[in-house]
Design a protein around this motif. Structure first.
Motif, PDB file in Angstrom:
ATOM      1  N   ASP A  83      21.524  49.236  19.922  1.00  0.00           N
ATOM      2  CA  ASP A  83      22.254  49.320  18.651  1.00  0.00           C
ATOM      3  C   ASP A  83      22.901  47.983  18.312  1.00  0.00           C
ATOM      4  O   ASP A  83      22.861  47.533  17.152  1.00  0.00           O
ATOM      5  N   ASN A  85      21.980  44.982  19.395  1.00  0.00           N
ATOM      6  CA  ASN A  85      20.930  44.014  19.055  1.00  0.00           C
ATOM      7  C   ASN A  85      20.413  44.242  17.641  1.00  0.00           C
ATOM      8  O   ASN A  85      20.165  43.280  16.887  1.00  0.00           O
ATOM      9  N   GLU A  86      20.286  45.495  17.272  1.00  0.00           N
ATOM     10  CA  GLU A  86      19.844  45.821  15.911  1.00  0.00           C
ATOM     11  C   GLU A  86      20.872  45.344  14.894  1.00  0.00           C
ATOM     12  O   GLU A  86      20.523  44.767  13.861  1.00  0.00           O
ATOM     13  N   PHE A  87      22.141  45.547  15.181  1.00  0.00           N
ATOM     14  CA  PHE A  87      23.210  45.103  14.288  1.00  0.00           C
ATOM     15  C   PHE A  87      23.182  43.576  14.145  1.00  0.00           C
ATOM     16  O   PHE A  87      23.302  43.032  13.041  1.00  0.00           O
ATOM     17  N   ASP A 107      20.623  41.587  14.655  1.00  0.00           N
ATOM     18  CA  ASP A 107      19.436  41.204  13.880  1.00  0.00           C
ATOM     19  C   ASP A 107      19.672  41.415  12.384  1.00  0.00           C
ATOM     20  O   ASP A 107      19.323  40.549  11.563  1.00  0.00           O
ATOM     21  N   GLN A 108      20.241  42.535  11.997  1.00  0.00           N
ATOM     22  CA  GLN A 108      20.511  42.803  10.577  1.00  0.00           C
ATOM     23  C   GLN A 108      21.523  41.796  10.036  1.00  0.00           C
ATOM     24  O   GLN A 108      21.395  41.327   8.885  1.00  0.00           O
ATOM     25  N   PHE A 109      22.511  41.467  10.805  1.00  0.00           N
ATOM     26  CA  PHE A 109      23.542  40.524  10.384  1.00  0.00           C
ATOM     27  C   PHE A 109      22.927  39.146  10.142  1.00  0.00           C
ATOM     28  O   PHE A 109      23.242  38.475   9.144  1.00  0.00           O
ATOM     29  N   PHE A 114      19.735  38.424   9.484  1.00  0.00           N
ATOM     30  CA  PHE A 114      18.805  38.426   8.349  1.00  0.00           C
ATOM     31  C   PHE A 114      19.516  38.521   7.003  1.00  0.00           C
ATOM     32  O   PHE A 114      18.967  38.137   5.992  1.00  0.00           O
ATOM     33  N   GLN A 115      20.728  39.022   6.978  1.00  0.00           N
ATOM     34  CA  GLN A 115      21.477  39.114   5.723  1.00  0.00           C
ATOM     35  C   GLN A 115      21.985  37.760   5.268  1.00  0.00           C
ATOM     36  O   GLN A 115      22.244  37.549   4.108  1.00  0.00           O
ATOM     37  N   LYS A 116      22.122  36.854   6.179  1.00  0.00           N
ATOM     38  CA  LYS A 116      22.665  35.528   5.814  1.00  0.00           C
ATOM     39  C   LYS A 116      21.640  34.620   5.226  1.00  0.00           C
ATOM     40  O   LYS A 116      20.502  34.608   5.299  1.00  0.00           O
TER      41      LYS A 116
END
Length: 93
Positions: A81, A83-85, A87-89, A91-93
């Protein structure tokens, strides 16, 4: 005749003495056998008690292993979870 009776009494006396010695020896061996049997029973009971202790320890270790397995799975899920967070963080930047 009297000499024969005296000789007979000596023989009987010797025989009685021999039988008494054999009886004492038999009693001694009987006591040794009883002692050995009791020792074997005691050893068997000690082994049985030790086996029960080891079975209890095995059961306790199995429960501990199951707790560790569940904790490991939980930590793996948390890591996934996180690592997923991350990764999402990223990619949002």
């Amino acid at each position: 005749f009297f000499a024969g009776i005296v000789e007979f009494q000596k023989i009987v006396g010797s025989l009685i003495e021999l039988v008494d010695q054999l009886a004492k020896a038999a009693e001694t061996e009987k006591m040794k056998a009883i002692g050995a049997r009791n020792l074997l029973k005691s050893i068997a009971k000690q082994r049985e008690a030790q086996e029960q202790q080891l079975q209890a320890l095995i059961a306790e270790k199995k429960m501990q292993l199951e707790r560790y397995r569940i904790e490991y799975e939980t930590l793996c899920k948390i890591e996934a979870d996180q690592n997923e967070f991350i990764d999402q963080f990223i990619f949002q930047k």
